[in-house]
Design a protein around this motif. Sequence first.
Motif, PDB file in Angstrom:
ATOM      1  N   ARG A   1      32.368  50.103  40.744  1.00 31.83           N
ATOM      2  CA  ARG A   1      32.628  50.885  41.964  1.00 31.83           C
ATOM      3  C   ARG A   1      31.382  50.956  42.842  1.00 31.83           C
ATOM      4  O   ARG A   1      31.465  50.732  44.062  1.00 31.83           O
ATOM      5  N   SER A   2      30.238  51.263  42.255  1.00 42.12           N
ATOM      6  CA  SER A   2      29.031  51.455  43.062  1.00 42.12           C
ATOM      7  C   SER A   2      28.527  50.149  43.669  1.00 42.12           C
ATOM      8  O   SER A   2      28.027  50.138  44.803  1.00 42.12           O
ATOM      9  N   ARG A   3      28.700  49.020  42.967  1.00 46.36           N
ATOM     10  CA  ARG A   3      28.152  47.757  43.468  1.00 46.36           C
ATOM     11  C   ARG A   3      29.139  46.977  44.339  1.00 46.36           C
ATOM     12  O   ARG A   3      28.798  45.913  44.850  1.00 46.36           O
TER      13      ARG A   3
ATOM     14  N   VAL B   1      35.676  48.156  48.175  1.00 44.60           N
ATOM     15  CA  VAL B   1      36.547  49.301  47.916  1.00 44.60           C
ATOM     16  C   VAL B   1      36.863  50.039  49.211  1.00 44.60           C
ATOM     17  O   VAL B   1      38.002  50.468  49.435  1.00 44.60           O
ATOM     18  N   ALA B   2      35.889  50.178  50.100  1.00 43.55           N
ATOM     19  CA  ALA B   2      36.099  50.888  51.363  1.00 43.55           C
ATOM     20  C   ALA B   2      37.120  50.166  52.238  1.00 43.55           C
ATOM     21  O   ALA B   2      37.884  50.811  52.972  1.00 43.55           O
TER      22      ALA B   2
ATOM     23  N   PRO C   1      39.041  44.908  28.560  1.00 48.82           N
ATOM     24  CA  PRO C   1      38.724  43.490  28.348  1.00 48.82           C
ATOM     25  C   PRO C   1      39.893  42.604  28.788  1.00 48.82           C
ATOM     26  O   PRO C   1      41.053  42.905  28.485  1.00 48.82           O
ATOM     27  N   LEU C   2      39.586  41.534  29.516  1.00 50.64           N
ATOM     28  CA  LEU C   2      40.608  40.591  29.967  1.00 50.64           C
ATOM     29  C   LEU C   2      40.482  39.258  29.229  1.00 50.64           C
ATOM     30  O   LEU C   2      41.447  38.744  28.665  1.00 50.64           O
ATOM     31  N   THR C   3      39.285  38.684  29.261  1.00 45.39           N
ATOM     32  CA  THR C   3      38.958  37.475  28.503  1.00 45.39           C
ATOM     33  C   THR C   3      37.595  37.702  27.838  1.00 45.39           C
ATOM     34  O   THR C   3      37.000  38.774  27.987  1.00 45.39           O
ATOM     35  N   ALA C   4      37.112  36.699  27.150  1.00 41.38           N
ATOM     36  CA  ALA C   4      35.782  36.828  26.547  1.00 41.38           C
ATOM     37  C   ALA C   4      34.705  36.955  27.610  1.00 41.38           C
ATOM     38  O   ALA C   4      33.621  37.501  27.342  1.00 41.38           O
ATOM     39  N   ASP C   5      34.982  36.486  28.829  1.00 38.81           N
ATOM     40  CA  ASP C   5      33.981  36.497  29.898  1.00 38.81           C
ATOM     41  C   ASP C   5      34.240  37.552  30.961  1.00 38.81           C
ATOM     42  O   ASP C   5      33.312  37.978  31.659  1.00 38.81           O
ATOM     43  N   ASP C   6      35.496  37.980  31.147  1.00 39.19           N
ATOM     44  CA  ASP C   6      35.858  38.857  32.256  1.00 39.19           C
ATOM     45  C   ASP C   6      36.477  40.170  31.784  1.00 39.19           C
ATOM     46  O   ASP C   6      37.022  40.262  30.674  1.00 39.19           O
ATOM     47  N   ALA C   7      36.416  41.151  32.674  1.00 36.35           N
ATOM     48  CA  ALA C   7      37.065  42.441  32.461  1.00 36.35           C
ATOM     49  C   ALA C   7      38.080  42.667  33.574  1.00 36.35           C
ATOM     50  O   ALA C   7      37.974  42.105  34.669  1.00 36.35           O
ATOM     51  N   LEU C   8      39.073  43.498  33.276  1.00 35.93           N
ATOM     52  CA  LEU C   8      40.022  43.953  34.287  1.00 35.93           C
ATOM     53  C   LEU C   8      39.668  45.407  34.588  1.00 35.93           C
ATOM     54  O   LEU C   8      39.678  46.255  33.696  1.00 35.93           O
ATOM     55  N   VAL C   9      39.363  45.676  35.855  1.00 40.29           N
ATOM     56  CA  VAL C   9      38.912  47.003  36.253  1.00 40.29           C
ATOM     57  C   VAL C   9      39.919  47.611  37.225  1.00 40.29           C
ATOM     58  O   VAL C   9      40.343  46.956  38.185  1.00 40.29           O
TER      59      VAL C   9
ATOM     60  N   PRO D   1      28.830  42.908  37.257  1.00 35.60           N
ATOM     61  CA  PRO D   1      29.768  43.867  37.841  1.00 35.60           C
ATOM     62  C   PRO D   1      29.804  43.861  39.362  1.00 35.60           C
ATOM     63  O   PRO D   1      30.768  44.359  39.958  1.00 35.60           O
ATOM     64  N   GLU D   2      28.802  43.276  39.992  1.00 33.43           N
ATOM     65  CA  GLU D   2      28.798  43.213  41.461  1.00 33.43           C
ATOM     66  C   GLU D   2      29.705  42.109  41.996  1.00 33.43           C
ATOM     67  O   GLU D   2      29.976  42.059  43.212  1.00 33.43           O
ATOM     68  N   ARG D   3      30.236  41.261  41.143  1.00 31.57           N
ATOM     69  CA  ARG D   3      31.049  40.115  41.599  1.00 31.57           C
ATOM     70  C   ARG D   3      32.542  40.363  41.360  1.00 31.57           C
ATOM     71  O   ARG D   3      33.270  39.510  40.880  1.00 31.57           O
ATOM     72  N   ALA D   4      33.013  41.513  41.736  1.00 34.57           N
ATOM     73  CA  ALA D   4      34.421  41.868  41.554  1.00 34.57           C
ATOM     74  C   ALA D   4      35.300  41.119  42.546  1.00 34.57           C
ATOM     75  O   ALA D   4      34.958  40.977  43.734  1.00 34.57           O
TER      76      ALA D   4
END
Length: 370
Positions: free
Chosen positions: A215-217, A222-223, A240-248, A271-274
């Motif tokens: 959220r912060s990065r 988001v805005a 967790p989504l994959t071994a490399d990625d997360a679902l946020v 985390p800045e590369r959402a």
Amino acid sequence: MYKRQVRLSVALALALAGAAAQAAPGVPAYREFRDWIVACDNARRCEARLAPASGEPVALRLALSREAGPEGAVELELAGEKPLPASAAQRDGQPLEAADQPAGTGTAWTADGEGSYRLQGEPALRLVRSLAQAQALTMATATEPQPVNLSLDGLAAAALFIDEVQGRVGNVTALVRPGRAAAAQVPAPAALPVLRAAPEPPPLAEPERFARAVRSRNAALVARRCDPPRGETSADEAQPLTADDALVLLQCWRGPYQSSALVLRVPRTAPERAEPVLLPPVPGGLRLVKGQGAEDDASVLTEPVYDPASATLNSFSKGRGIGDCGVALGWVFDGKAFQPASRDEQRRCAGSPGDWPALYRSRIEPAPGR
């Protein structure tokens, strides 16, 4: 001459049968007939349910469902808060036969002891045909001072629509207006799409902290997509989504009885590369008119829940607070992208809360080792 006429008659019959099959409504299909609604899913399983056009909630749930195909089972469901008294049902002011009564000696219905009743097979088919010719079904209950009136206005049209969708018009299996055509002539049900779920990924380290970092990065992203946060953002979560990625899932807006989240795919190490997840539409929704629905964001879901163990993402959006209308959507993550899996929807706000008919289904196969 006689043989020629016979051949012409047979050809005409085949042509008419083919035309009837081609005229079957496409699926998924959703219709409203006076006080009844009908939903038929992509496998041509259909459900009709009482949902008064007035929009008033009903004291008893009354629904008819039928599977597709020559052997398609018929089922009637009646449900309330408490068990019904014996011999409580009347059709246009006349008591139903003992076998047709939901409760009492000699009933063909089955009960769960808590107020729900089911009638299946030939008894259900016979009762549907009888009710389709009536105006009202009244039911004495243990909770209402007066008998509850269950409108049958629209049931005949709803049942006929089911027959049309399933290719039963003029067939011995038809819900209404049965004919002489053999049951074997009813088309087989369509096969459900098969989806394979991705393997369960390794757990995510410090998910709450990761969600805060996302959220912060990604404040500018988001805005652009969401309302300004009001107070707590504790509803944010990371899975967790994959071994490399997360679902946020970042809370995006909040209403009086539900909220939404922006769905993001994020590298675990960055985390800045959402990136917003562009979820494909699930078949069965309303066709949008140009200029309507353009504001909808395919990456924003109402009340989303992701389960990494089954790789399923679900959304639940109520049309009004009591939940007697709305849409529930489902997707399956196959290791690369999310695939449409399910759609339950009721567009008319009436009837029973939290339970909507299916418009789209799939068959999910777990990944090896699950």
